[in-house]
Design an enzyme around this catalytic site. Structure first.
Site, PDB file in Angstrom:
ATOM      1  N   ASP A   7      56.909 -15.992   2.043  1.00 40.62           N
ATOM      2  CA  ASP A   7      56.725 -14.616   2.535  1.00 40.62           C
ATOM      3  C   ASP A   7      56.507 -14.711   4.050  1.00 40.62           C
ATOM      4  O   ASP A   7      56.682 -15.779   4.655  1.00 40.62           O
ATOM      5  CB  ASP A   7      55.578 -13.914   1.798  1.00 40.62           C
ATOM      6  CG  ASP A   7      54.200 -14.479   2.145  1.00 40.62           C
ATOM      7  OD1 ASP A   7      54.124 -15.501   2.868  1.00 40.62           O
ATOM      8  OD2 ASP A   7      53.187 -13.912   1.694  1.00 40.62           O
ATOM      9  N   CYS A  64      53.270 -19.473   1.248  1.00 36.62           N
ATOM     10  CA  CYS A  64      52.719 -18.151   1.582  1.00 36.62           C
ATOM     11  C   CYS A  64      51.489 -18.410   2.450  1.00 36.62           C
ATOM     12  O   CYS A  64      51.402 -19.475   3.073  1.00 36.62           O
ATOM     13  CB  CYS A  64      52.417 -17.322   0.326  1.00 36.62           C
ATOM     14  SG  CYS A  64      51.149 -17.963  -0.780  1.00 36.62           S
ATOM     15  N   THR A  66      48.344 -18.797   1.492  1.00 31.24           N
ATOM     16  CA  THR A  66      47.455 -19.764   0.839  1.00 31.24           C
ATOM     17  C   THR A  66      48.168 -20.737  -0.097  1.00 31.24           C
ATOM     18  O   THR A  66      47.579 -21.741  -0.504  1.00 31.24           O
ATOM     19  CB  THR A  66      46.431 -19.009  -0.028  1.00 31.24           C
ATOM     20  OG1 THR A  66      47.172 -18.244  -1.003  1.00 31.24           O
ATOM     21  CG2 THR A  66      45.558 -18.081   0.805  1.00 31.24           C
ATOM     22  N   HIS A  97      52.044 -37.325 -13.061  1.00 31.61           N
ATOM     23  CA  HIS A  97      51.427 -36.899 -14.325  1.00 31.61           C
ATOM     24  C   HIS A  97      51.964 -35.568 -14.841  1.00 31.61           C
ATOM     25  O   HIS A  97      52.013 -35.359 -16.047  1.00 31.61           O
ATOM     26  CB  HIS A  97      49.908 -36.761 -14.157  1.00 31.61           C
ATOM     27  CG  HIS A  97      49.209 -38.069 -13.978  1.00 31.61           C
ATOM     28  ND1 HIS A  97      47.926 -38.303 -14.421  1.00 31.61           N
ATOM     29  CD2 HIS A  97      49.611 -39.221 -13.393  1.00 31.61           C
ATOM     30  CE1 HIS A  97      47.564 -39.547 -14.130  1.00 31.61           C
ATOM     31  NE2 HIS A  97      48.574 -40.126 -13.487  1.00 31.61           N
ATOM     32  N   HIS A 132      52.402 -39.009 -20.461  1.00 31.16           N
ATOM     33  CA  HIS A 132      52.462 -37.765 -19.675  1.00 31.16           C
ATOM     34  C   HIS A 132      53.591 -36.862 -20.183  1.00 31.16           C
ATOM     35  O   HIS A 132      53.470 -35.640 -20.129  1.00 31.16           O
ATOM     36  CB  HIS A 132      52.642 -38.087 -18.193  1.00 31.16           C
ATOM     37  CG  HIS A 132      51.555 -38.967 -17.657  1.00 31.16           C
ATOM     38  ND1 HIS A 132      50.248 -38.549 -17.582  1.00 31.16           N
ATOM     39  CD2 HIS A 132      51.574 -40.252 -17.215  1.00 31.16           C
ATOM     40  CE1 HIS A 132      49.505 -39.531 -17.099  1.00 31.16           C
ATOM     41  NE2 HIS A 132      50.284 -40.577 -16.880  1.00 31.16           N
TER      42      HIS A 132
END
Ligand code: RB5
Length: 148
Positions: A7, A64, A66, A97, A132
């Site tokens: 964004d 973005c 965060t 993992h 995994h």
């Protein structure tokens, strides 16, 4: 092919990451946004996630402010395992993992230099498989039961 998007709040870091991909000789497709004008992050997160889910791109990068909103959005798309990641240890672990196919970062959280180190660790670390893979199968089972 790597899908990339952001964004407005991640626009500058996306530019730096695209330049780095070019320097590494890695092909990418930019799903926008294409200007620093305010926009809605789910639009771009969804576009990247759908490109990866369709198999058009092997992996995705979304930025973005965060890394959080785009991660939440991308994980709504079936087949996507996205995580926000701002350190090299987690970047390696989420490949080894969790076989993540999308990494997200926040431009308000991490500088471009550190973000590039994190991205390289993520791009260069293979999935370990074995136990995994069984756990990834359980994630898919959960997804299949809740997202018809
Ligand atoms: C935009 O202000 C900001 O909310 C967005 O970039 C992101 O951080 C949301 O999770």
């Amino acid at each position: 092919m790597i899908a990339i998007g952001s964004d407005h709040a991640g626009f500058g870091l996306k530019q730096a990451l695209m330049q780095h991909l070019t320097e590494r000789g890695l092909e990418y497709k930019d799903f926008g946004t294409y200007t620093p004008d305010s926009c809605d992050y789910p639009v771009y997160a969804r576009a990247v996630a759908e490109a990866v889910a369709r198999g058009e791109c092997e992996r995705g990068i979304i930025v973005c402010g965060t890394g959080i909103g785009v991660s939440i959005t991308a994980n709504k798309v079936k087949g996507i395992r996205a995580t926000v990641c701002h350190d090299v240890f987690s970047a390696k672990a989420c490949r080894q993992h969790n076989d993540t196919n999308i990494i997200t970062m926040g431009e308000r959280v991490i500088g471009a230099g550190a973000a590039i180190e994190v991205l390289d660790a993520w791009l260069d670390t293979p999935f370990l498989g074995g136990r995994h893979a069984r756990r990834i199968g359980l994630i898919s089972q959960t997804e299949n039961e809740y997202f018809k």
